[in-house]
Design an enzyme around this catalytic site. Structure first.
Site, short mmCIF file in Angstrom:
data_model
loop_
_atom_site.label_atom_id
_atom_site.label_comp_id
_atom_site.label_asym_id
_atom_site.label_seq_id
_atom_site.Cartn_x
_atom_site.Cartn_y
_atom_site.Cartn_z
N ILE A 126 26.81 -8.77 -13.76
CA ILE A 126 27.33 -9.86 -14.62
C ILE A 126 28.85 -9.79 -14.74
O ILE A 126 29.55 -10.80 -14.55
CB ILE A 126 26.67 -9.81 -16.02
CG1 ILE A 126 25.18 -10.11 -15.92
CG2 ILE A 126 27.35 -10.80 -16.96
CD1 ILE A 126 24.40 -9.94 -17.22
N SER A 144 35.87 -0.88 -18.09
CA SER A 144 34.63 -0.08 -18.02
C SER A 144 35.05 1.38 -17.98
O SER A 144 36.25 1.69 -17.97
CB SER A 144 33.83 -0.44 -16.76
OG SER A 144 34.57 -0.07 -15.61
N LYS A 200 21.04 -4.89 -30.18
CA LYS A 200 21.06 -6.34 -29.93
C LYS A 200 20.83 -7.11 -31.23
O LYS A 200 21.43 -8.17 -31.44
CB LYS A 200 20.00 -6.72 -28.89
CG LYS A 200 20.28 -6.16 -27.48
CD LYS A 200 21.61 -6.58 -26.89
CE LYS A 200 21.78 -6.11 -25.45
NZ LYS A 200 23.13 -6.27 -24.92
N1 LIG Z 1 18.87 -11.40 -20.80
C1 LIG Z 1 18.24 -10.25 -20.51
O1 LIG Z 1 17.02 -10.12 -20.69
C2 LIG Z 1 19.01 -9.09 -19.96
C3 LIG Z 1 18.44 -8.28 -18.96
C4 LIG Z 1 19.15 -7.20 -18.49
C5 LIG Z 1 20.41 -6.90 -19.01
N2 LIG Z 1 20.94 -7.67 -20.01
C6 LIG Z 1 22.25 -7.34 -20.60
O2 LIG Z 1 23.22 -7.48 -19.57
C7 LIG Z 1 24.30 -6.59 -19.82
C8 LIG Z 1 24.58 -5.72 -18.60
O3 LIG Z 1 24.50 -6.53 -17.45
P1 LIG Z 1 24.79 -6.01 -15.98
O4 LIG Z 1 24.22 -4.64 -15.81
O5 LIG Z 1 24.45 -7.09 -15.03
O6 LIG Z 1 26.38 -5.91 -16.05
P2 LIG Z 1 27.39 -5.22 -15.09
O7 LIG Z 1 28.64 -5.98 -15.32
O8 LIG Z 1 26.91 -5.05 -13.69
O9 LIG Z 1 27.48 -3.74 -15.72
C9 LIG Z 1 27.90 -3.45 -17.02
C10 LIG Z 1 28.92 -2.35 -16.96
O10 LIG Z 1 29.22 -1.87 -18.29
C11 LIG Z 1 29.88 -0.65 -18.14
N3 LIG Z 1 29.59 0.24 -19.26
C12 LIG Z 1 28.37 0.78 -19.58
N4 LIG Z 1 28.53 1.65 -20.59
C13 LIG Z 1 29.85 1.65 -20.91
C14 LIG Z 1 30.63 2.36 -21.85
N5 LIG Z 1 30.10 3.31 -22.63
N6 LIG Z 1 31.96 2.10 -21.93
C15 LIG Z 1 32.52 1.19 -21.12
N7 LIG Z 1 31.85 0.50 -20.19
C16 LIG Z 1 30.52 0.73 -20.09
C17 LIG Z 1 29.35 0.01 -16.85
O11 LIG Z 1 30.44 0.34 -15.98
P3 LIG Z 1 30.94 1.90 -15.93
O12 LIG Z 1 29.75 2.68 -15.48
O13 LIG Z 1 32.09 1.91 -14.97
O14 LIG Z 1 31.36 2.21 -17.33
C18 LIG Z 1 28.48 -1.09 -16.23
O15 LIG Z 1 28.66 -1.16 -14.84
C19 LIG Z 1 23.89 -5.73 -21.01
O16 LIG Z 1 24.48 -6.24 -22.18
C20 LIG Z 1 22.39 -5.89 -21.03
O17 LIG Z 1 21.81 -5.62 -22.30
C21 LIG Z 1 20.28 -8.77 -20.48
#
Ligand SMILES: NC(=O)c1ccc[n+]([C@@H]2O[C@H](COP(=O)([O-])OP(=O)(O)OC[C@H]3O[C@@H](n4cnc5c(N)ncnc54)[C@H](OP(=O)(O)O)[C@@H]3O)[C@@H](O)[C@H]2O)c1
Length: 224
Positions: free
Chosen positions: A15, A34, A152
């Site tokens: 995302i 991040s 959430k």
């Molecule tokens: N609508 C739904 O049902 C649904 C389904 C799945 C996910 N989501 C939500 O989507 C979001 C994630 O989406 P995605 O995985 O596609 O996004 P993404 O942009 O690919 O990844 C999110 C990034 O957040 C960073 N992060 C994680 N923990 C962190 C921390 N402690 N400090 C700073 N940065 C941090 C990580 O990078 P680093 O490792 O470099 O820190 C990770 O790569 C979340 O809010 C999740 O709850 C929603």
């Protein structure tokens, strides 16, 4: 006129980077944050921060402000989850719970606080804050994911509070939640392109739409 700035906190390969690309393609300067600070474009400002410590959010905003100015669009996309056994949800250590709550709630609180502070200095631009949510704010507890669910639910509460507190100033806040057409959660595969399209539409619309913004890929806002 100075370029508009979008700041994405928790920008990974899915995302986060798709949202970054969408805003950059539409003339925004883009800052991404991040733990790794990795960017997919030399044009982006890459910032390292770990949201298990909410103070790092303050310094991340400071870096954006000092480099370019205050962002008009802020996306909080990070989330944290220590899985618990479904039949023993309260067995994860309190320190792990605290870490997840810092990422899911306290750092989000700080991000909203810093965003609003910055918006007071911004004359024009459509001011939009979006947190990436999921179904857990309305689904009831899923014991294995208790820290994410608490996070959430609290995130939705913070967004509701922000709309009530600042909506009259034209500031917009969203809890965005992608769903399947049936209303079921999309599980572990959120559609990054759909998020980027929706987030850009929300930023461009001068009016606040429903803050609990449930949407379906190719369809847009859908009330469940
Ligand atoms: N609508 C739904 O049902 C649904 C389904 C799945 C996910 N989501 C939500 O989507 C979001 C994630 O989406 P995605 O995985 O596609 O996004 P993404 O942009 O690919 O990844 C999110 C990034 O957040 C960073 N992060 C994680 N923990 C962190 C921390 N402690 N400090 C700073 N940065 C941090 C990580 O990078 P680093 O490792 O470099 O820190 C990770 O790569 C979340 O809010 C999740 O709850 C929603």
């Amino acid at each position: 006129m100075a370029a508009k700035i979008a700041f994405i906190l928790g920008a990974g390969p899915n995302i986060g980077q798709h949202v970054a690309k969408k805003f950059a393609a539409n003339g925004y300067k883009v800052a991404v944050c991040s733990r790794s600070g990795v960017t997919t474009s030399d044009d982006y400002l890459g910032i390292k921060a770990d949201f298990t410590d909410p103070l790092t959010v303050t310094s991340a905003f400071k870096q954006v402000r000092e480099s370019w100015g205050d962002p008009s669009v802020v996306v909080y996309n990070a989330a944290a989850l220590h899985f618990a056994p479904a039949n023993d949800a309260f067995s994860i250590p309190a320190t792990a719970f605290q870490e997840d709550i810092n990422v899911n709630v306290s750092s989000l609180y700080t991000a909203i606080q810093e965003t609003v502070k910055g918006w007071k200095n911004l004359k024009s631009s459509s001011k939009t804050f979006i947190v990436t949510g999921n179904v857990l704010n309305v689904a009831g507890a899923m014991p294995a994911m208790i820290t994410l669910g608490v996070g959430k639910a609290a995130a939705a509460h913070l967004i509701d509070g922000a709309v009530k507190s600042y909506g009259s100033q034209g500031y917009k806040f969203y809890y965005a939640d992608e769903r399947n057409p049936s209303g079921a959660p999309v599980g572990s595969s959120p559609d990054a392109k759909a998020h980027s399209e929706v987030y850009f539409q929300l930023a461009e619309d001068p009016e606040q739409r429903p803050w609990d913004y449930t949407f379906v890929k190719f369809k847009g806002f859908t009330k469940f």
